[in-house]
Design a protein around this motif. Structure first.
Motif, PDB file in Angstrom:
ATOM      1  N   ASN A   1       0.761  -1.502   0.048  1.00 29.96           N
ATOM      2  CA  ASN A   1       0.075   0.035  -0.304  1.00 29.96           C
ATOM      3  C   ASN A   1       1.062   1.101   0.011  1.00 29.96           C
ATOM      4  N   ALA A   2       2.040   1.300   0.528  1.00 30.36           N
ATOM      5  CA  ALA A   2       3.088   2.602   0.848  1.00 30.36           C
ATOM      6  C   ALA A   2       3.385   2.334  -0.322  1.00 30.36           C
ATOM      7  N   VAL A   3       4.091   1.450  -1.845  1.00 35.58           N
ATOM      8  CA  VAL A   3       4.413   1.773  -2.218  1.00 35.58           C
ATOM      9  C   VAL A   3       3.831   2.387  -3.436  1.00 35.58           C
ATOM     10  N   VAL A   4       2.431   1.647  -3.612  1.00 33.20           N
ATOM     11  CA  VAL A   4       0.961   2.414  -4.481  1.00 33.20           C
ATOM     12  C   VAL A   4       1.152   3.563  -3.972  1.00 33.20           C
ATOM     13  N   GLY A   5       0.694   3.661  -2.764  1.00 30.09           N
ATOM     14  CA  GLY A   5       0.421   5.031  -2.907  1.00 30.09           C
ATOM     15  C   GLY A   5       1.744   6.165  -3.571  1.00 30.09           C
TER      16      GLY A   5
ATOM     17  N   ILE B   1      -2.658  -6.400  -9.385  1.00 26.38           N
ATOM     18  CA  ILE B   1      -2.457  -7.338  -9.179  1.00 26.38           C
ATOM     19  C   ILE B   1      -1.423  -7.897  -7.545  1.00 26.38           C
ATOM     20  N   ALA B   2      -0.378  -6.809  -7.421  1.00 26.83           N
ATOM     21  CA  ALA B   2       0.342  -7.014  -6.129  1.00 26.83           C
ATOM     22  C   ALA B   2      -0.104  -7.197  -4.197  1.00 26.83           C
ATOM     23  N   LEU B   3      -1.685  -5.971  -4.685  1.00 30.29           N
ATOM     24  CA  LEU B   3      -2.602  -5.508  -4.078  1.00 30.29           C
ATOM     25  C   LEU B   3      -3.684  -6.187  -3.609  1.00 30.29           C
ATOM     26  N   PHE B   4      -4.141  -6.907  -5.295  1.00 33.76           N
ATOM     27  CA  PHE B   4      -4.893  -8.128  -4.585  1.00 33.76           C
ATOM     28  C   PHE B   4      -4.221  -9.148  -4.037  1.00 33.76           C
TER      29      PHE B   4
ATOM     30  N   VAL C   1       4.082 -11.359  -2.358  1.00 33.07           N
ATOM     31  CA  VAL C   1       2.491 -11.574  -2.050  1.00 33.07           C
ATOM     32  C   VAL C   1       2.163 -11.337  -4.131  1.00 33.07           C
ATOM     33  N   VAL C   2       3.189 -10.777  -4.222  1.00 37.01           N
ATOM     34  CA  VAL C   2       2.261 -11.169  -6.142  1.00 37.01           C
ATOM     35  C   VAL C   2       1.960 -13.003  -6.791  1.00 37.01           C
ATOM     36  N   PHE C   3       3.295 -13.851  -5.986  1.00 34.81           N
ATOM     37  CA  PHE C   3       2.863 -15.059  -5.655  1.00 34.81           C
ATOM     38  C   PHE C   3       2.126 -15.469  -4.976  1.00 34.81           C
ATOM     39  N   SER C   4       1.631 -14.447  -3.690  1.00 32.62           N
ATOM     40  CA  SER C   4       0.435 -15.061  -3.245  1.00 32.62           C
ATOM     41  C   SER C   4      -0.924 -15.368  -4.315  1.00 32.62           C
TER      42      SER C   4
END
Lengths: 139, 149, 409
Positions: free
Chosen positions: C27-31, C188-191, C347-350
């Protein structure tokens, strides 16, 4: 479970039996086995049948095979990769120890006495029991 | 399992070597500006007593590490033409100044921790000024080059 | 009154327990890079995890079977083992990321280098798993995690241009500085961060640990339906803080130390201290949950005795496997691998592995043999099938996007 490769061309409808019908594939294989105290023991990795020869066609009218034991341990590998383990390496849970079959398979004995739980006992006695606090309930 | 590890390695190496010089320059400037900007913000927060030394110190250390990696990866690119060589030199010099400013800030903070040596300790204000100058330089470069994405 | 307290406690721990290192970092990276233009994904992920956790909790409460027992029974040994391998590996990656997160948070508090904190953090995680009762463990970590609310407070203190933020959130667009592929990669990473599979292993095994029965289903549904969306709001606040302070300054988040700067800017040292406690509690709580999940998945697949409600000697292989996982995590981190990078990959592999657990749960939740009259309602199935499509698309797109974008660089 080694299914016979030569299936008869026509199948008669199964004989009627008294009591509920269990499908070994559906209701036994990969089910959790629980001992008389409710402690999980293992999963049913395979089943040992008596009264049927692997790879031989079953003659019509022959006596139905009987489940003699539930198998566990390395035999799981053979269900995944194929092959057949030597009979001496099988870990058996004798069928006469089974007390009930529903969503899980219940045993009428304690897991302590079973050869199926030797790994658990080894890990417990050699490692976990020696770490302080391992014998107590969590606080 | 090993496929996943391989994938990590693969994508990392894709980042490292496939970019042409101007794109690599843009991306290095972008990351450098981010690191120096973090340094400026951290020192401001320290000066206003809004953040404690551990957070600021860790932040500066992280950014110094990041700048080192960015510059090292940027230096792996070999410029071919004269234009590229000029750009390469310009960006590398800017990154070097950024490294200098950051390490000045870190030294200042460290000397403040150990209650200043005899030989005129560098002041936080000087460090902040150096970082701000570097940030401005990198920002100008960023305006010119874009983010490289 | 007592019941009401129980409900409140359940909701509060669900809020505090929602955020982990994956949510925090992503979330911080995306923000800091996209403002609030990707925040809609958090909403999609929260609804998804509510659906998914609700189904797996119901399966556990009604049939008494946890996720991986069901997966093996339904998929058989071969597909089951492949599933176990993938899920276990990603879970182990998440354990590593969470322990790295604990160490990074401790470095922010003490300025002692995080590599020195890694063994300490891992040992503390083991000690809690070894000695502390499940309920206490859950509640303490969850309640302390509520300190993260300070990110929400900070967002208000920063007095942002709300109209602009709402504009970014309501009419999402790819910022000029970023490419479309990178935008979708982070979507996708956030998801994946919001819907991490371990939450489901943990949720269903926790239901067995706490001995849920059908009558507890209402309470669990309230916990999920109130707690997770509020936890999702915390994620949004983290992204919002980064969007307001870091994005305009041209700072792109690459370390934990940057994530807390907006909170310090807004609320000073007190707010900063609360944020650090919150981050520490969130990563520690998630480290407990993921470590337990690695034990749960193995034990349930192979039929070992498991559970924290038993003494360690009564679940020997379960405890041994968790010790080994922690040692592996320490080993990976000791190589100097960046915990933030591990988090981003985890998170991506999740997201990649999500269908592996989602689909079997969806099938069993519809199976009257396990569920009796508690099978999925038609409305739940409709939503669940829509999500099945979303999850499959995210899973298939994740790795190509990872390669194209060079992991979002």
């Amino acid at each position: 479970m080694n299914r016979p490769r030569n299936t008869p061309t026509s199948l008669k409808s199964p004989p009627s039996v008294g009591g509920p019908v269990l499908d070994a594939q559906l209701h036994l294989l990969d089910r959790q086995v629980i001992d008389v105290d409710g402690l999980p023991v293992t999963t049913v990795d395979d089943i040992e049948l008596e009264g049927v020869e692997a790879d031989l066609p079953i003659s019509l009218g022959a006596r139905a095979p009987v489940i003699s034991a539930l198998l566990t341990g390395p035999v799981l590998g053979t269900r995944i990769f194929g092959g057949r383990p030597p009979s001496s390496r099988l870990i058996r849970l004798p069928w006469h120890d089974v007390s009930a079959v529903d969503v899980t398979v219940r045993l009428g004995v304690r897991s302590e006495s079973l050869s199926a739980s030797w790994v658990e006992r080894w890990v417990r006695d050699k490692i976990i029991r020696r770490i302080p606090g391992g014998k107590h309930d969590p606080d | 399992m090993s496929a996943a590890v391989l994938l990590c390695a693969l994508s990392q190496s894709v980042i490292a070597c496939s970019a042409p010089v101007d794109q690599a320059a843009a991306s290095a400037v972008n990351q450098g500006a981010s690191a120096v900007g973090t340094g400026v913000l951290s020192l401001d927060l320290l000066a206003k007593e809004r953040a404690g030394t551990p957070v600021v110190e860790t932040g500066l250390e992280d950014m110094a590490e990041e700048l080192d990696t960015v510059r090292k990866e940027f230096l792996d690119n070999v410029p071919a033409t004269t234009d590229e060589r000029a750009l390469h030199r310009e960006v590398d010099a800017a990154l070097e100044r950024a490294q200098g400013a950051l390490s000045l800030a870190r030294q200042t903070l460290a000397s403040k921790d150990t209650s200043a040596g005899p030989d005129n300790p560098p002041s936080l204000a000087n460090a902040r000024a150096a970082l701000a100058a570097s940030a401005k330089e990198l920002e100008t470069l960023r305006q010119r080059l874009g983010t490289g994405r | 009154m007592k019941r009401l307290l129980g409900v409140a406690l359940g909701i509060l721990t669900a809020i505090g327990g929602f955020v982990d290192i994956g949510d925090l970092v992503t979330n911080a990276v995306v923000g800091s890079r996209f403002g609030l233009s990707l925040i809609w994904v958090v909403g999609v992920g929260v609804v998804g995890i509510c659906l998914f956790a609700n189904m797996s909790g119901r399966v556990a409460a009604v049939s008494g079977r946890a996720t991986f027992e069901v997966i093996r029974e339904r998929l058989g040994p071969r597909a089951g083992l492949a599933n176990l391998g993938a899920s276990f590996f990603i879970n182990l990656m998440t354990v590593t990321a969470e322990i790295g997160g604990i160490a990074l948070a401790l470095q922010l508090v003490t300025s002692i280098h995080h590599l020195l904190w890694i063994p300490v953090g891992a040992f503390a995680v083991w000690l809690v798993i070894w000695r502390v009762r499940f309920k206490i463990m859950e509640n303490v970590a969850g309640l302390l995690g509520l300190c993260l609310v300070v990110f929400g407070v900070a967002l208000f203190l920063l007095q942002p241009d709300w109209g602009q933020l709402a504009g970014q959130a309501m009419a999402p667009a790819v910022p000029q500085t970023e490419s479309a592929a990178v935008y979708w990669f982070y979507a996708i990473a956030l998801f994946g961060a919001a819907m991490t599979p371990y939450e489901v292993f943990f949720f269903s095994s926790g239901a067995v640990e706490e001995g849920w029965k059908v009558k507890d289903l209402v309470q669990s549904r309230i916990n999920v339906l109130a707690g997770f969306p509020l936890g999702g709001l915390l994620s949004v606040a983290i992204a919002g803080c980064a969007a307001v302070v870091l994005l305009p300054a041209g700072i792109e988040v690459t370390s934990l130390s940057q994530i807390v700067l907006p909170v310090a800017e807004a609320g000073g040292k007190l707010a900063l201290a609360l944020a650090l406690i919150g981050i520490l509690a969130a990563t520690f709580g998630a480290a407990l949950e993921t470590t337990l999940s690695s034990g749960y998945t193995l034990a349930q697949f192979f039929g070992w005795s498991w559970g924290k409600f038993r003494r360690p000697v009564r679940a020997a292989r379960f405890h041994l496997s968790m010790i080994i996982c922690l040692v592996v995590a320490i080993g990976v981190l000791a190589t100097g691998a960046d915990p933030i990078l591990i988090t981003e990959y985890s998170v991506v592999f999740s997201a990649v592995a999500l269908p592996l657990t989602y689909l079997p749960i969806l099938i069993v939740a519809n199976d009257p043999q396990y569920m009796g009259k508690h099978v999925n309602s038609r409305a739940v199935n409709l939503a669940a099938n829509v999500y099945l499509v979303i999850i499959l698309v995210a899973s298939l797109a994740a790795i190509p996007l990872l390669i194209i974008t060079g992991a979002g660089a």
